[in-house]
Write an enzyme that holds these catalytic residues in place. Structure first.
Site, short mmCIF file in Angstrom:
data_model
loop_
_atom_site.label_atom_id
_atom_site.label_comp_id
_atom_site.label_asym_id
_atom_site.label_seq_id
_atom_site.Cartn_x
_atom_site.Cartn_y
_atom_site.Cartn_z
N ALA A 280 -5.49 0.54 -0.30
CA ALA A 280 -4.66 -0.12 0.71
C ALA A 280 -3.95 0.95 1.52
O ALA A 280 -3.61 2.01 1.01
CB ALA A 280 -3.64 -1.05 0.04
N ILE A 284 4.34 2.26 4.89
CA ILE A 284 5.09 3.32 4.22
C ILE A 284 4.19 4.20 3.36
O ILE A 284 4.43 5.41 3.26
CB ILE A 284 6.21 2.69 3.36
CG1 ILE A 284 7.27 2.09 4.28
CG2 ILE A 284 6.85 3.71 2.43
CD1 ILE A 284 8.39 1.37 3.56
N ALA A 285 3.16 3.63 2.78
CA ALA A 285 2.37 4.40 1.82
C ALA A 285 0.92 4.00 1.84
O ALA A 285 0.52 3.03 2.48
CB ALA A 285 2.95 4.22 0.41
N LYS A 301 0.10 6.11 -5.48
CA LYS A 301 0.72 5.64 -4.25
C LYS A 301 1.40 6.82 -3.58
O LYS A 301 2.33 7.41 -4.13
CB LYS A 301 1.74 4.53 -4.57
CG LYS A 301 2.37 3.89 -3.34
CD LYS A 301 3.28 2.74 -3.77
CE LYS A 301 3.90 2.04 -2.56
NZ LYS A 301 4.79 0.91 -2.98
N ASP A 432 7.54 -11.20 -4.81
CA ASP A 432 6.35 -11.43 -3.99
C ASP A 432 5.13 -11.72 -4.88
O ASP A 432 4.14 -10.99 -4.85
CB ASP A 432 6.10 -10.19 -3.13
CG ASP A 432 5.11 -10.45 -1.99
OD1 ASP A 432 4.94 -11.63 -1.62
OD2 ASP A 432 4.51 -9.50 -1.47
#
Length: 691
Positions: A280, A284-285, A301, A432
């Site tokens: 992914a 941000i990362a 990550k 989430d």
């Protein structure tokens, strides 16, 4: 190293800014020893040399050679030489050229250093250092790009003064203004009739389009806002939830550079391999699969090098915007700019520190300890920093693909029940839980991505517990009272309480009369939140996030077990929870403590009453003191009777609850019943004696 053996120095370049740093370092080094300087550039061919395009590459190489020769002579005069080589393997081409030219020292920049295994196939520095037959010097050319807007710039902007000239900041502000104007965002702050839903919908679409065009950071801001229905109208929440971060993946060299900066050692000293294709790529990362030297499979990550600078820059500009336009009445009807900015700033800064995500994962591991089919990835703390997170790879499948069987049914129940525990008991929950963040592995559900978590305070948890019990018993009146307590509505003069209760009752009835598969507590709470907002009774922000999470997790459990009754799960869990709390309350230490608290509070009530009537002992008015003494007796008698009554009721409830439990011994409810009967008898005798 003696100067008489350093006669020839070679340096590799691709004419980039970082490579030029290595070239200038090599030129100074060669000058120090009065050595010849060879500057070499390797062009990777794209076409066979015998083709027309291949011949064109040869022509370009000749032109590059002339230019590079001029560059080398500028650095070293007559001692400067240049080589341009066409080769599919730049590292080996440089090594061969060094041998042919009898080079004594080979200089190379370290940009893109490490990861020479499967990850960074074009890692020239490491391959040269392992293959060259001469001395190799690797020059540190890494540097951090992008500058954060200074505090002085922000201070100037907030004072309404022109800031010191910083081209990057000014250019960004100009671009933001142009995009906002292009999408007509300024109409949002005009004198339009915001009560018109169609106008709000159009404004919401314009805002979404503008945020997408402004790039990853603004898309992230919109996504964060989409979780806060208490800050934005429903039309804006729906549109912002559709935002997509169209972020190109980081270059392999960037991933390596950030990782090595955080690890403090070459990449290959820690990792055996890493998949070059990211799992992914976010704002941000970026996330990659990898294998440690120990053979453990992990997920890495890595934070984008410019993520913090970009966010700080845009937040500085947004803060100025909030200060300038936040007080406009037309805007305040739609958005609380101060609350929006505060929430965005807090959320984004939290996401920038991966250590907080690691803390969240380990805290959730403790929360889920009672559930044998729920788990989280293991964190490699020794390899994780604020910009690098290394965790166990969950080698599972989507929960939608979980095989049928009792394990799947039980996991669904545990997942739903765990959310009642997370929210009501622990006050800490994964915010989430959509199906993409839930994986099935080893007959268990694993939670992924802890960048967004929620917290619920003690008082709010108690209110939420009462709310669920009221829903369970279909008591709309009590549910209305609890909702008003949650929203801290002390003066309900402008609120139509009867209509508010009627609307909540309709929502409750709608879901309670639905079929088993349609009974969802999460969506019910979401509709209740919408009713509250419509009546201007906004629920706390932490509760709105919890409601959203509960709605998401119920969709996930419906995928696992469509027959699961959320009311049944909630009811049974609440009964067990209340029994457990009563057991705690009946602990001798707890009883002594609570009795002392009650004693102090009764004394304070008595003192307050005496003060109110002006009759504290020692006063000069005998008749008033006489009346106060009578009042004191009444308060004492009433307090004693109230205490006996409350304890008796508690024992009656405890007897009823434990009688329905299958895990409590038979003597427990009997004991509660006997104690309740004795207390009730004592209360009756006290009442008769007081007549």
């Amino acid at each position: 190293m003696e100067s008489n053996i350093i006669r020839r120095v070679m340096v590799g370049t691709d004419r980039s800014e970082t490579a030029d740093q290595a070239v200038h370092w090599a030129a100074e080094f060669a000058d120090r020893y009065d050595a010849e300087l060879f500057v070499i550039q390797v062009m990777v061919p794209r076409y066979p040399s015998a083709t027309e395009f291949g011949e064109a590459e040869q022509t370009r190489a000749t032109a590059y050679s002339n230019d590079l020769t001029h560059f080398a002579q500028q650095l070293a005069g007559d001692r400067g030489h240049a080589l341009v080589v066409i080769d599919a393997d730049p590292a080996l081409a440089i090594v061969r050229s060094a041998e042919q030219e009898a080079i004594d020292v080979l200089v190379i920049g370290n940009f893109g250093m490490a990861g020479r295994k499967e990850f960074l196939l074009g890692n020239i520095p490491n391959r040269i250092s392992h293959s060259a037959h001469c001395s190799v010097m690797i020059v540190n050319t890494a540097h951090v790009t992008g500058e954060r807007p200074s505090d002085s710039v922000r201070a100037h902007l907030l004072r309404g003064e022109p800031p010191p000239f910083e081209p990057r900041l000014v250019a960004r502000a100009t671009h933001i203004t142009a995009v906002m104007a292009k999408h007509g965002i300024k109409e949002l702050f005009g004198q339009s009739n915001e009560a018109d839903t169609s106008i709000r919908r159009q404004h919401a679409k314009s805002l979404r389009a503008a945020l997408e065009e402004l790039g990853p950071v603004f898309s992230k801001l919109g996504q964060v806002l989409s979780t806060r229905p208490d800050l934005l109208p429903a039309e804006f929440i729906e549109e912002l939830a559709l935002l997509q971060s169209r972020v190109p993946p980081m270059a392999e060299s960037e991933v390596v550079r950030v990782s090595e900066q955080e690890l403090g050692v070459p990449w290959e000293d820690v990792f055996q391999s890493i998949d070059p294709d990211p799992l992914a790529a976010g704002t941000i990362a970026q996330v990659h699969r990898a294998t440690l030297e120990s053979g453990d499979r992990v997920v890495v990550k890595v934070q984008r090098p410019t993520a913090r600078d970009d966010i700080e820059q845009d937040l500085a500009l947004l803060e100025v915007f909030a200060e300038k336009v936040g007080n406009r009445p037309a805007l305040n009807q739609v958005i609380d700019m101060e609350a929006v900015f505060k929430h965005l700033s807090t959320s984004l800064h939290r996401e920038l520190d991966f250590r907080q995500e690691a803390d969240n994962i380990e805290r959730m591991q403790a929360v889920l300890a009672d559930y044998n089919q729920l788990a989280v990835p293991r964190i490699h703390r020794d390899l994780s920093t604020s910009r690098l997170l290394v965790m166990e790879e969950i080698q599972g499948i989507s929960i939608k693909q979980a095989p049928d069987g009792p394990e799947r049914i039980e996991a669904a129940r545990q997942l739903l029940e765990s959310y009642y525990k997370q929210i009501i008991v622990d006050g800490f929950f994964h915010a989430d839980p959509h199906p993409g963040n839930l994986m099935w592995w080893k007959d268990s559900i694993y939670f992924l991505d802890f960048g967004m978590v929620g917290a619920v305070g003690t008082e709010l948890r108690e209110h939420l517990l009462l709310m669920l019990m009221a829903m369970w018993q279909e008591d709309a009146g009590f549910l209305t009272d609890v909702t008003l307590m949650m929203a801290n509505v002390t003066n309900s003069g402008n609120l139509d309480v009867a209509q508010f209760q009627s609307d909540i009752g309709q929502v409750m009835a709608k879901y309670r009369t639905a079929s088993l598969a349609e009974m969802q507590i999460g969506p019910l709470l979401q509709e209740m939140s919408a009713v509250s907002l419509r009546h201007e009774v906004p629920l706390p922000a932490s509760l709105t996030l919890a409601i959203k999470a509960l709605a998401q997790v119920q969709l996930a459990t419906a995928e696992l077990d469509p027959e699961l009754d959320p009311y049944d799960v909630a009811g049974k869990y609440l009964v067990r929870l209340m029994v457990k709390r009563m057991g705690t309350a009946l602990n001798p230490k707890t009883l002594v403590y609570q009795s002392q608290k009650l004693k102090v509070r009764v004394l304070r009530v008595m003192e307050a009453v005496e003060t109110l009537v002006g009759a504290r002992p020692g006063g000069s008015k005998l008749v008033v003191n006489f009346q106060a003494n009578s009042l004191e007796d009444i308060v004492r008698h009433t307090g004693r009777r109230l205490t006996l009554g409350l304890i008796a009721v508690a024992n009656v409830l405890a007897s009823g609850l434990t009688a329905t439990s299958t895990v409590v011994a038979e003597w427990v409810p009997i004991t509660f019943g006997v104690v309740a009967a004795l207390l009730t008898l004592g209360l009756i005798i006290d009442l008769l004696r007081g007549r």
